[in-house]
Design a protein around this motif. Structure first.
Motif, PDB file in Angstrom:
ATOM      1  N   GLU A  86      28.849  42.059  36.763  1.00 48.09           N
ATOM      2  CA  GLU A  86      28.700  42.357  38.187  1.00 48.09           C
ATOM      3  C   GLU A  86      30.068  42.497  38.849  1.00 48.09           C
ATOM      4  O   GLU A  86      30.278  43.360  39.705  1.00 48.09           O
ATOM      5  N   LYS A  87      31.019  41.670  38.440  1.00 54.90           N
ATOM      6  CA  LYS A  87      32.375  41.736  39.001  1.00 54.90           C
ATOM      7  C   LYS A  87      33.017  43.086  38.695  1.00 54.90           C
ATOM      8  O   LYS A  87      33.582  43.733  39.586  1.00 54.90           O
ATOM      9  N   ASP A  88      32.940  43.530  37.439  1.00 51.67           N
ATOM     10  CA  ASP A  88      33.527  44.821  37.067  1.00 51.67           C
ATOM     11  C   ASP A  88      32.778  45.982  37.720  1.00 51.67           C
ATOM     12  O   ASP A  88      33.387  46.977  38.130  1.00 51.67           O
ATOM     13  N   PHE A  89      31.464  45.850  37.815  1.00 48.87           N
ATOM     14  CA  PHE A  89      30.659  46.866  38.486  1.00 48.87           C
ATOM     15  C   PHE A  89      31.091  46.999  39.943  1.00 48.87           C
ATOM     16  O   PHE A  89      31.320  48.108  40.445  1.00 48.87           O
ATOM     17  N   ALA A  90      31.241  45.869  40.623  1.00 44.47           N
ATOM     18  CA  ALA A  90      31.669  45.883  42.021  1.00 44.47           C
ATOM     19  C   ALA A  90      33.024  46.558  42.166  1.00 44.47           C
ATOM     20  O   ALA A  90      33.225  47.379  43.071  1.00 44.47           O
ATOM     21  N   GLN A  91      33.952  46.234  41.288  1.00 46.64           N
ATOM     22  CA  GLN A  91      35.281  46.840  41.351  1.00 46.64           C
ATOM     23  C   GLN A  91      35.208  48.354  41.147  1.00 46.64           C
ATOM     24  O   GLN A  91      35.889  49.117  41.828  1.00 46.64           O
ATOM     25  N   THR A  92      34.355  48.792  40.241  1.00 46.62           N
ATOM     26  CA  THR A  92      34.188  50.224  39.985  1.00 46.62           C
ATOM     27  C   THR A  92      33.604  50.925  41.210  1.00 46.62           C
ATOM     28  O   THR A  92      34.052  52.012  41.579  1.00 46.62           O
ATOM     29  N   VAL A  93      32.617  50.308  41.849  1.00 48.30           N
ATOM     30  CA  VAL A  93      32.037  50.894  43.058  1.00 48.30           C
ATOM     31  C   VAL A  93      33.096  50.992  44.155  1.00 48.30           C
ATOM     32  O   VAL A  93      33.248  52.041  44.791  1.00 48.30           O
TER      33      VAL A  93
END
Length: 103
Positions: free
Chosen positions: A7-14
């Motif tokens: 979720e952390k990496d997903f958030a950063q990508t978004v």
């Protein structure tokens, strides 16, 4: 985005994608210093003339009762709110690029 992503990496990508497409992004940094249920991201795009809220979840993450209430309150007030997971990447790109909005 078909492989597993935290979720952390997903958030950063978004966030990085949104900023690259001209969005100003405000992000909840630490949930213990934010109102209960506040969505993860608030984003505004001056050219698209859009303000959106986004709650980001992992593949299997679930909304808390406070998150559901916040989303319902925002939507009742006319806000555009999304709940996004990594599997929603096509929609995310469409919304952030401006092609996914109905005029």
């Amino acid at each position: 985005m078909t492989t597993y992503i935290s979720e952390k990496d997903f958030a950063q990508t978004v966030v990085e994608t949104a900023e690259a497409l001209g969005w100003t992004v405000w992000r909840t940094w630490r949930s213990d210093h934010s109102p209960s249920g506040e969505p993860d991201l608030r984003m505004a795009h001056p050219v698209l003339r859009r303000v959106i809220w986004a709650e980001l979840k992992s593949y299997k993450g679930r909304l808390t009762a406070a998150q559901q209430q916040s989303i319902e309150t925002l939507m009742a007030a006319g806000a555009t709110v999304f709940i996004w997971r990594p599997t929603d990447w096509e929609e995310i790109e469409s919304i952030l690029s401006g092609t996914g909005f109905v005029q």
